[in-house]
Design an enzyme around this catalytic site. Structure first.
Site, PDB file in Angstrom:
ATOM      1  N   TYR A 109       0.863  -1.192   0.000  1.00 52.53           N
ATOM      2  CA  TYR A 109       0.000   0.000   0.000  1.00 52.53           C
ATOM      3  C   TYR A 109       0.892   1.232   0.000  1.00 52.53           C
ATOM      4  CZ  TYR A 109      -3.110   3.707   1.577  1.00 52.53           C
ATOM      5  OH  TYR A 109      -3.806   4.879   1.669  1.00 52.53           O
ATOM      6  N   GLU A 197      -3.198   7.663  -4.144  1.00 55.45           N
ATOM      7  CA  GLU A 197      -3.168   6.349  -3.495  1.00 55.45           C
ATOM      8  C   GLU A 197      -2.985   5.235  -4.512  1.00 55.45           C
ATOM      9  OE1 GLU A 197      -5.871   4.874   0.005  1.00 55.45           O
ATOM     10  OE2 GLU A 197      -6.871   4.327  -1.868  1.00 55.45           O
TER      11      GLU A 197
END
Length: 386
Positions: A109, A197
């Site tokens: 992530y 993101e």
């Protein structure tokens, strides 16, 4: 402002950030044509909506042949995709992204966001990629790496190394990760992003890093600097009432309650919604007409509130400063004449020209309920909608 994954990846490509080969398709036949350009199967067919959790909702599928691509694209395009971010009403899928399959070894992530508390830009990363990062942060916060960057100095090599070491990257992977992270930071700053993101960022069998997903949000206040980004706006993904409000420079957010609100000032609007809930009712919207609103803006605000069929009562809460109470009152009267307000209205106003404003409303012939203060206003409108 939000954009689609395929649009975010166009920006990634512009900044030399590795992404899978692929393309957007609006029909099953276009999806098949795109898959044919990728060279080999399997390929991934991904629904394009402004929400996360698409995989869990059935919006991301693996296809091992052209026939499967056509079948899966046919199932996804037109479906009402429900995820934890869409709410129970879901969103209709109108296009898919078809991408090459990858030899994935590890999922990570990675995100970049502004941190108002420190006035810095923070890089957040985790080895627990491909999962709900909110759940990871809540249950195992030690798995979240945070690296803070002074925006006046920019990203440095030690920032990249700190993230890479925190993700336990091998030297070979770090070699491709470091320039990618620098480019992501440059993109974030250049386009005034409020969020960037990648979940997941994958490490491949070939020891390279590739952005398997891409999500970018932009600061609306900076869009005047980025005409190319404004062209990415997909009105189909936005609430129709919010789109309408934006045409009149009104700050409007649609909610699930039944009390329509018209307030001047974001802080006052938040306080108004809170006190409505304390009174036992639910706000139907956030509407800040702004400190310098005109009678015309007030009228447009009324029209937008009344288009929401859930609204059973309206609370006007105005503190007259730049927006004088008499201007507000005149806007309310004009709106009533043109739209025909068929729901009860409670008015609480204080400030500049308040007596003149109250006189305009009293002489208008409208069926209005006046309130002495905010608590009284909330209780009255809550009683009406109940």
């Amino acid at each position: 402002m939000k954009i689609h994954e395929y649009q975010a990846k166009e920006l990634f490509k512009k900044y030399s950030i590795p992404i899978p080969q692929g393309g957007v398709a609006f029909t099953p036949d276009e999806a098949v044509a795109t898959s044919g350009k990728l060279g080999a199967f399997p390929v991934v067919v991904k629904a394009q909506i402004h929400a996360g959790g698409r995989g869990k909702g059935g919006g991301v599928k693996l296809a091992k042949s052209a026939d499967e691509v056509k079948s899966l694209a046919g199932q996804i395009i037109g479906m009402n995709l429900v995820t934890h971010q869409t709410g129970p009403e879901g969103k209709q899928v109108k296009k898919v992204l078809v991408e090459q399959g990858l030899n994935i070894v590890k999922e990570l992530y990675l995100s970049i966001i502004p941190d108002r508390a420190t006035a810095k830009i923070v890089i957040m990363a985790s080895e627990a990629g491909g999962m709900d990062i909110e759940e990871v942060a809540a249950k195992t916060p030690e798995k979240i790496i945070k690296v803070y960057i002074n925006p006046l100095l920019g990203i440095e090599g030690y920032h990249c190394r700190e993230v890479a070491y925190g993700l336990n990257m091998s030297p070979a992977v770090m070699k491709s990760f470091t320039p990618m992270l620098r480019n992501l930071y440059k993109l974030f700053v250049a386009y005034d992003c409020s969020l960037l993101e990648i979940n997941p960022l994958v490490i491949t069998k070939e020891e390279t890093v590739i952005a398997l997903d891409a999500k970018i949000n932009f600061d609306d206040n900076a869009l005047f600097r980025h005409k190319d980004i404004v062209e990415y706006r997909d009105l189909d993904e936005e609430d129709p009432l919010e789109v309408e409000a934006s045409k009149f420079n009104l700050n409007y957010i649609n909610l699930d309650g039944n009390v329509g609100n018209m307030v001047n000032g974001a802080g006052l609007a938040m306080a108004t919604m809170d006190i409505i809930k304390l009174a036992g009712a639910e706000p139907a919207n956030f509407l800040d007409v702004g400190g310098g609103a005109s009678a015309e803006m007030v009228e447009n605000g009324f029209r937008i509130i009344l288009r929401d069929k859930k609204v059973k009562g309206i609370l006007i809460n105005i503190f007259g400063g730049i927006l004088r109470c008499d201007v507000l009152a005149q806007g309310v009267v004009e709106a009533a004449k043109k739209t025909g307000i068929a729901v009860p209205v409670v008015v609480r106003m204080e400030g500049t020209n308040v007596d003149k404003g109250r006189r305009i409303l009293a002489e208008s012939g409208l069926n209005l309920t006046t309130a002495v203060d905010l608590k009284d206003a909330a209780q009255k409108v809550a009683g009406i909608v109940k």
